[in-house]
Write a protein that holds these residues in place. Structure first.
Motif, short mmCIF file in Angstrom:
data_model
loop_
_atom_site.label_atom_id
_atom_site.label_comp_id
_atom_site.label_asym_id
_atom_site.label_seq_id
_atom_site.Cartn_x
_atom_site.Cartn_y
_atom_site.Cartn_z
N HIS A 1 52.28 55.29 22.25
CA HIS A 1 52.61 55.51 20.84
C HIS A 1 53.45 56.78 20.68
O HIS A 1 54.40 56.82 19.88
CB HIS A 1 51.33 55.62 20.02
CG HIS A 1 51.56 55.85 18.56
ND1 HIS A 1 52.04 54.88 17.72
CD2 HIS A 1 51.38 56.97 17.79
CE1 HIS A 1 52.15 55.37 16.50
NE2 HIS A 1 51.76 56.63 16.51
N VAL A 2 53.12 57.83 21.46
CA VAL A 2 53.87 59.10 21.38
C VAL A 2 55.30 58.90 21.83
O VAL A 2 56.24 59.48 21.25
CB VAL A 2 53.16 60.17 22.25
CG1 VAL A 2 54.06 61.40 22.42
CG2 VAL A 2 51.84 60.58 21.62
N MET A 3 55.49 58.09 22.87
CA MET A 3 56.84 57.89 23.42
C MET A 3 57.78 57.26 22.40
O MET A 3 59.01 57.37 22.52
CB MET A 3 56.77 57.00 24.67
CG MET A 3 55.99 57.62 25.83
SD MET A 3 56.73 59.15 26.44
CE MET A 3 58.14 58.49 27.32
N ARG A 4 57.22 56.63 21.42
CA ARG A 4 58.07 56.03 20.38
C ARG A 4 58.65 57.07 19.44
O ARG A 4 59.51 56.76 18.62
CB ARG A 4 57.26 55.01 19.58
CG ARG A 4 56.78 53.81 20.39
CD ARG A 4 55.90 52.91 19.54
NE ARG A 4 55.42 51.76 20.31
CZ ARG A 4 54.52 50.87 19.85
NH1 ARG A 4 54.02 51.03 18.62
NH2 ARG A 4 54.14 49.87 20.59
N HIS A 5 58.13 58.30 19.54
CA HIS A 5 58.60 59.36 18.64
C HIS A 5 59.27 60.49 19.42
O HIS A 5 59.18 61.66 19.03
CB HIS A 5 57.41 59.91 17.83
CG HIS A 5 56.77 58.90 16.94
ND1 HIS A 5 55.82 58.01 17.40
CD2 HIS A 5 56.96 58.63 15.61
CE1 HIS A 5 55.42 57.25 16.39
NE2 HIS A 5 56.10 57.60 15.30
N LEU A 6 59.93 60.15 20.51
CA LEU A 6 60.61 61.18 21.31
C LEU A 6 61.72 61.87 20.52
O LEU A 6 62.10 63.00 20.83
CB LEU A 6 61.18 60.55 22.59
CG LEU A 6 60.16 60.17 23.66
CD1 LEU A 6 60.86 59.52 24.85
CD2 LEU A 6 59.38 61.40 24.12
N ALA A 7 62.22 61.19 19.54
CA ALA A 7 63.31 61.78 18.74
C ALA A 7 62.78 62.84 17.78
O ALA A 7 63.57 63.53 17.12
CB ALA A 7 64.04 60.70 17.96
N GLU A 8 61.45 63.00 17.72
CA GLU A 8 60.84 63.98 16.82
C GLU A 8 60.00 64.94 17.65
O GLU A 8 58.78 64.83 17.73
CB GLU A 8 59.97 63.28 15.77
CG GLU A 8 60.74 62.25 14.96
CD GLU A 8 59.82 61.44 14.06
OE1 GLU A 8 58.64 61.82 13.93
OE2 GLU A 8 60.28 60.44 13.51
N PRO A 9 60.62 65.92 18.33
CA PRO A 9 59.93 66.84 19.25
C PRO A 9 58.78 67.59 18.60
O PRO A 9 57.79 67.91 19.26
CB PRO A 9 61.03 67.80 19.68
CG PRO A 9 62.30 67.04 19.48
CD PRO A 9 62.07 66.19 18.26
N SER A 10 58.85 67.85 17.32
CA SER A 10 57.80 68.61 16.65
C SER A 10 56.47 67.87 16.61
O SER A 10 55.41 68.48 16.46
CB SER A 10 58.23 68.95 15.22
OG SER A 10 58.45 67.76 14.48
#
Length: 246
Positions: free
Chosen positions: A167-176
């Motif tokens: 699930h985290v990998m889907r938000h790689l574009a959001e480093p924060s």
């Protein structure tokens, strides 16, 4: 109630939460509903899959032993056997018939009935030891339900962590959001390891200790009944059985 079990549970989880607090963590950081569902549901489901219905039913009934363990009072058992021996010496083995009918413990009652029926000592020993082995094996099969959950929980926790990382990998574009997401993902691993080592495996070992205690008490009853069948002196029987006292 077994106060030691209550204290053990409290100390174990308090140490986990206290250590988290000292490291600067908060209770909220360890609270994660999806992780709890994955670990608890997956662990229980896997254990149920491998456990026969009769063993599962027995396992659930044994759970109360954790906080209310059966107390095998060896001294009381010895006094009881000596009382039977005195009655048998005074009134003969048939004098035990009324005692056997009023005996609440099924195992002891069966042994007394065999005495009253005039069974040979070898036959009595064989019958009672067979019952002892069967009862002990039945309880150990039930305890395996908790042991298996203790083995599955850490692995299910890792599965939960991997699912969280996906699930985290889907938000790689959001480093924060990555740091918080990864932390939440590993909460499932904590749940699995803590659930296994602070609760499930200790529960299994506590139940094994209770089973061992009950088996030793039944061994005492067997030896006492065989001694009565052999016509031994009540005082000699008492001295023989005193070795079972802790």
């Amino acid at each position: 109630m077994d106060v030691l079990s209550v204290i053990g549970v409290i100390v174990g989880f308090a140490a986990l939460l206290g250590g988290n607090f000292l490291e600067g963590g908060t209770l909220h950081s360890l609270a994660n509903g999806p992780a709890a569902i994955i670990v608890i549901g997956g662990t229980v489901g896997a254990a149920m899959l491998q456990t026969p219905h009769s063993s599962l039913k027995r396992a659930l009934s044994l759970f109360r032993w954790i906080f209310h363990p059966p107390r095998s009072q060896f001294q009381v058992g010895i006094d009881q056997v000596v009382k039977w021996a005195v009655s048998a010496r005074r009134d003969g083995l048939l004098g035990l018939e009324n005692i056997s009918e009023s005996e609440p413990d099924k195992f002891s009652r069966k042994g007394l009935q065999l005495l009253v029926d005039g069974s040979e000592p070898d036959v009595i020993r064989h019958v009672l030891e067979t019952d002892l082995i069967i009862m002990e094996q039945r309880d150990h099969d039930a305890v395996q339900f908790y042991e298996s959950m203790g083995g599955y929980a850490p692995t299910i926790g890792i599965i939960g962590a991997v699912m969280g990382l996906i699930h985290v990998m889907r938000h790689l574009a959001e480093p924060s959001e990555l740091g918080a997401g990864i932390a939440v993902a590993f909460v499932a691993t904590i749940y699995g390891v803590a659930f296994a080592n602070l609760f499930l495996l200790p529960v299994a070992n506590k139940l094994k200790a209770c089973i061992k205690d009950q088996s030793q008490y039944r061994e005492l009853i067997i030896e006492g009944i065989i001694a009565i069948a052999d016509g031994e002196n009540p005082k000699a029987i008492e001295m023989k059985l005193s070795g079972y006292l802790h």
